[in-house]
Write an enzyme that holds these catalytic residues in place. Structure first.
Site, PDB file in Angstrom:
ATOM      1  N   ASP A 470       2.680  -1.802  -2.346  1.00 46.89           N
ATOM      2  CA  ASP A 470       1.372  -2.247  -2.836  1.00 46.89           C
ATOM      3  C   ASP A 470       0.234  -1.525  -2.101  1.00 46.89           C
ATOM      4  O   ASP A 470       0.427  -0.953  -1.019  1.00 46.89           O
ATOM      5  CB  ASP A 470       1.275  -3.769  -2.621  1.00 46.89           C
ATOM      6  CG  ASP A 470       0.302  -4.440  -3.573  1.00 46.89           C
ATOM      7  OD1 ASP A 470      -0.435  -3.733  -4.283  1.00 46.89           O
ATOM      8  OD2 ASP A 470       0.268  -5.685  -3.594  1.00 46.89           O
ATOM      9  N   ASP A 540      -2.273  -7.037 -12.578  1.00 50.28           N
ATOM     10  CA  ASP A 540      -2.154  -8.391 -12.037  1.00 50.28           C
ATOM     11  C   ASP A 540      -2.397  -9.437 -13.116  1.00 50.28           C
ATOM     12  O   ASP A 540      -2.224 -10.628 -12.877  1.00 50.28           O
ATOM     13  CB  ASP A 540      -3.144  -8.592 -10.889  1.00 50.28           C
ATOM     14  CG  ASP A 540      -2.524  -8.177  -9.557  1.00 50.28           C
ATOM     15  OD1 ASP A 540      -1.310  -7.923  -9.522  1.00 50.28           O
ATOM     16  OD2 ASP A 540      -3.262  -8.116  -8.564  1.00 50.28           O
TER      17      ASP A 540
HETATM   18  C1  DGJ Z   1      -1.300  -7.482  -5.540  1.00 50.58           C
HETATM   19  C2  DGJ Z   1      -0.142  -7.327  -6.473  1.00 50.58           C
HETATM   20  O1  DGJ Z   1      -0.547  -6.738  -7.654  1.00 50.58           O
HETATM   21  C3  DGJ Z   1       0.485  -8.690  -6.702  1.00 50.58           C
HETATM   22  O2  DGJ Z   1       1.514  -8.587  -7.644  1.00 50.58           O
HETATM   23  C4  DGJ Z   1       0.976  -9.223  -5.403  1.00 50.58           C
HETATM   24  O3  DGJ Z   1       2.013  -8.408  -4.919  1.00 50.58           O
HETATM   25  C5  DGJ Z   1      -0.162  -9.299  -4.403  1.00 50.58           C
HETATM   26  N1  DGJ Z   1      -0.843  -8.040  -4.291  1.00 50.58           N
HETATM   27  C6  DGJ Z   1       0.344  -9.716  -3.058  1.00 50.58           C
HETATM   28  O4  DGJ Z   1      -0.621  -9.660  -2.102  1.00 50.58           O
END
Ligand code: DGJ
Length: 724
Positions: A470, A540
């Site tokens: 991430d 997201d």
């Molecule tokens: C952003 C990601 O897109 C989410 O799926 C998740 O992993 C969060 N970060 C966790 O902090």
């Protein structure tokens, strides 16, 4: 068959699907002559269309201002923005690049330090242009693959002079099209609304999309398409440009007074410079230029082929991807081992194959305000660490994956306390936090070593089959503690080179770990990241309806096997919309299928439905993942969103159709399919009907959805074997 013909100052690259032609004018200026449908052998004076008086080039006149060029520079006859800009030691910004040499090599050379396309059935043409006065040399590299309707292009600039110089702009590709009546298609958006379809006419002046965020970004994708008059989804001429790069970029189309459109794509020249000492070189990222005579459908086909066959690497490139369950939306930071195991155990019973432990397993991270950088298990939550948890997950028959955000550091972390200068910052200025975190300066070698060691330690500490990598904030302020003042504008690109070095090392070291890239959702969904990690978390926003928009337009560039897509709980956590499980599942099957919910909270009926959906998916997984993908109905223009995937051997097709709003008096809606064999009889598995391909493509498949809740339909077509 690939051919690169170099005769009489003309360079013709072709592969049976397209031709790309360049021509020298006056023996020295490299002109862009043609990009489009394949040509036999252009014989005419192509230049006559552009150069009214070729002799004027010998008389010190401004002729370059009207010439379509391959590597234009501003300030020496061409008054338009150029593709290459250098500031020489005497302060001048003038380069007169003239043809010096060329060579053809078999295959596709790698680009030093950068992700780039690869492939054996390829030929590469390198044309060297030189500025005699300064010694600056630009090598333009063009590659043709046998199976992609287009070319790749990159530029390597070398300072062959005796003084240092500073590059201010090195665009990876420039194409001067001899027309101005295009429509421009780009992908624009925001966090949780990535890559929405954005189409507009161009007019005299410049239209551009860009990112200055140090990432390819949620806001704009490194992509643009020029659509000729009348071109659309199914037909017409379309040119697509994209970049194999994950940092700040710019893509522009400039219509001039002279009936031409200059399209350029490359690193964003804004806030960029690069100092070259004598003998040093700078390698631009690679651009891919695609031509389609079959509309956007043809363009996407070319991009998908390019992506799957020449960008994504490793053992997962064409392998089945596991059905996963991720605990993020199920628990956020509030979990312990027991909770995780209860989700995993239930999911395993329903057919899930991989359990992914998301954020919150390390340091003392009970919220997003601490511990990034301290990649050590939180024993309060995981008493037996990752190793113990992984063992128990595997004992349930599942693979095990984890989340990491290695490029970041929390101010509240041991790492930050030990190395406060490792983050991007400008001395004397406040360190701006985003999501309570700072960005590590990946351009630094010590930071790269730390990240490689930290991730390796975690991956070696347990049986880990998957990692979600991430990256949750953009670069600001951009400054590096290790660069001198005159090199500060190199910071963002050096970051990308450092990140690529880290990813190259880790992917070589851990070839059996499936990697998914993520950046607060799809904030870094590009061909650069896909070179290392074969799938990217799309957004997201997991709401099925919003995902229709995102996935539909993401498919312009990327195939389904690259798009992370999950079924999440209702009411949806981002939009609070309630959508039937069947619909959520149908949409998630348009990407790398998974779940992101607390399965222990589902009713028995819901669990049974989930198990049915998973079994259904597995039976069609190869077609959905690796079939040829076609968009059928755009959610941007109507109430229906539909797409289909056709297996490589043509024997199976899966059609997905999602209705946004329930409607009355819409019975009998038929959806015209494509890419089937007209004379083949297909069984519609879900209804038992048998229909010929021509009927399905001309009259269409009945997709009348009943009024009410059930807003999606998935249909599988299987070719009925002919007797005898
Ligand atoms: C952003 C990601 O897109 C989410 O799926 C998740 O992993 C969060 N970060 C966790 O902090």
């Amino acid at each position: 068959m690939i051919e690169i013909l170099c005769e009489n100052g003309r360079f013709h690259l072709r592969n049976g699907q397209m031709s790309y032609v360049m021509q020298l004018v006056s023996g020295k200026y490299l002109m862009h002559a043609y990009f489009g449908a394949p040509l036999r052998e252009p014989r005419g004076r192509v230049s006559a269309r552009f150069v009214r008086d070729e002799a004027s080039f010998g008389r010190n006149e401004l002729g370059l201002d009207t010439l379509p060029q391959e590597c234009p520079t501003f300030g020496y006859g061409d008054l338009r923005e150029g593709a290459l800009e250098a500031e020489l030691a005497d302060g001048s910004r003038v380069l007169a690049l003239e043809y010096a040499a060329h060579r053809v090599v078999d295959g596709k050379p790698a680009l030093k330090g950068l992700p780039a396309s690869y492939g054996e059935n390829a030929k590469t043409l390198e044309i060297t242009l030189r500025d005699a006065l300064s010694g600056v040399e630009a090598v333009l590299c063009y590659t043709v693959f046998d199976d992609v309707c287009g070319v790749t292009r990159s530029v390597r600039v070398t300072n062959g002079g005796e003084q240092p110089l500073t590059l201010h702009r090195v665009m990876s590709a420039c194409v001067d099209f001899p027309a101005t009546d295009y429509r421009l298609l780009t992908l624009s958006g925001a966090w949780a609304r990535e890559r929405h379809w954005d189409e507009r006419p161009i007019a005299q002046g410049e239209t551009a999309v860009s990112s200055a965020r140090g990432a390819s970004s949620h806001q704009s994708a490194p992509f643009m398409a020029l659509l000729a008059p009348g071109a659309g989804e199914e037909s017409g001429e379309v040119y697509g440009l994209s970049l194999v790069y994950s940092g700040s970029f710019r893509a522009s189309a400039t219509v001039d007074h002279n009936g031409q459109t200059r399209a350029m794509i490359g690193i964003n020249p804004f806030d960029f410079s690069w100092r070259l000492e004598t003998g040093e070189s700078f390698q631009s990222p690679e651009a891919v230029l695609v031509y389609s005579s079959a509309g956007l459908r043809g363009m996407s086909r070319a991009f998908h082929r390019f992506c799957l066959g020449h960008i994504v690497r490793g053992r997962f490139a064409k392998a089945q991807r596991p059905v996963l369950i991720n605990n993020w939306e199920a628990t956020y930071f509030g979990f312990d081992e027991q909770k995780l195991l209860s989700i995993a155990a239930e999911a395993a019973k329903l057919g899930v194959e991989l359990f992914v432990l998301d954020d919150g397993w390390f340091g003392h991270r009970d919220s997003d305000n601490c511990s990034l950088g301290d990649w050590v298990e939180d024993r309060r939550k995981l008493p037996e660490g990752l190793c113990g948890l992984s063992r128990k997950i595997h004992a349930l028959g599942l693979q095990f994956g984890i989340w990491m955000e290695p490029e970041m550091v929390s101010p509240d972390s041991d790492l930050y306390r030990a190395h406060p200068d490792w983050c991007l910052h400008v001395p004397g200025r406040q360190r701006l936090e985003g999501r309570h975190q700072l960005v590590l300066d990946m351009g630094r070698e010590d930071v790269q070593q730390y990240v490689i060691a930290a991730v390796s330690r975690v991956l070696e500490s347990a049986e880990i089959n998957y990692i979600k990598w991430d990256m949750n904030r953009n670069m600001t302020p951009i400054g590096s503690a290790v660069l001198p003042s005159e090199r500060q504008r190199e910071t963002a690109h050096r970051y990308m080179l450092g990140l690529y070095r880290v990813l190259e090392t880790l992917t070589q070291r851990f070839p059996n770990v499936l990697m998914e890239s993520c950046a607060g959702g799809g904030g870094r969904f590009d061909l650069g990241m896909l070179h290392y990690m074969p799938q990217t978390w799309c957004s997201d926003d997991t709401d099925a309806e919003e995902r229709c928009y995102i996935q539909y337009s993401t498919s312009l560039l990327f195939p389904p096997c690259t798009m992370g897509a999950h079924v999440s709980a209702v009411p949806n956590h981002q939009l609070e919309r309630v959508t039937p499980l069947h619909t959520r599942s149908a949409v998630a099957m348009g990407g790398t299928y998974g779940f992101e919910l607390d399965v222990t909270r589902l009713t028995d009926a819901e669990k049974q439905e989930m198990a049915r959906e998973i079994a259904y998916y597995k039976q069609r997984r190869d077609t959905l993942m690796y079939g040829d993908f076609y968009r059928l109905k755009s959610p941007y223009t109507g109430n229906l969103c539909a797409w289909m995937a056709v297996s490589q051997d043509g024997s199976e097709a899966v059609v997905t159709c999602v209705r946004q709003r329930s409607e009355n008096y819409r019975a009998g809606t038929a959806l015209r399919l494509c890419a089937l064999q007209p004379e083949t009889l297909y069984l519609v598995v879900e209804t038992g009907e048998t229909l010929y391909g021509d009927e399905l493509m001309q009259m269409g498949l009945d997709i009348s959805l009943p009024v009410g809740d059930d807003t999606a339909m998935v249909r599988t077509l299987r070719a009925v074997p002919t007797k005898g």
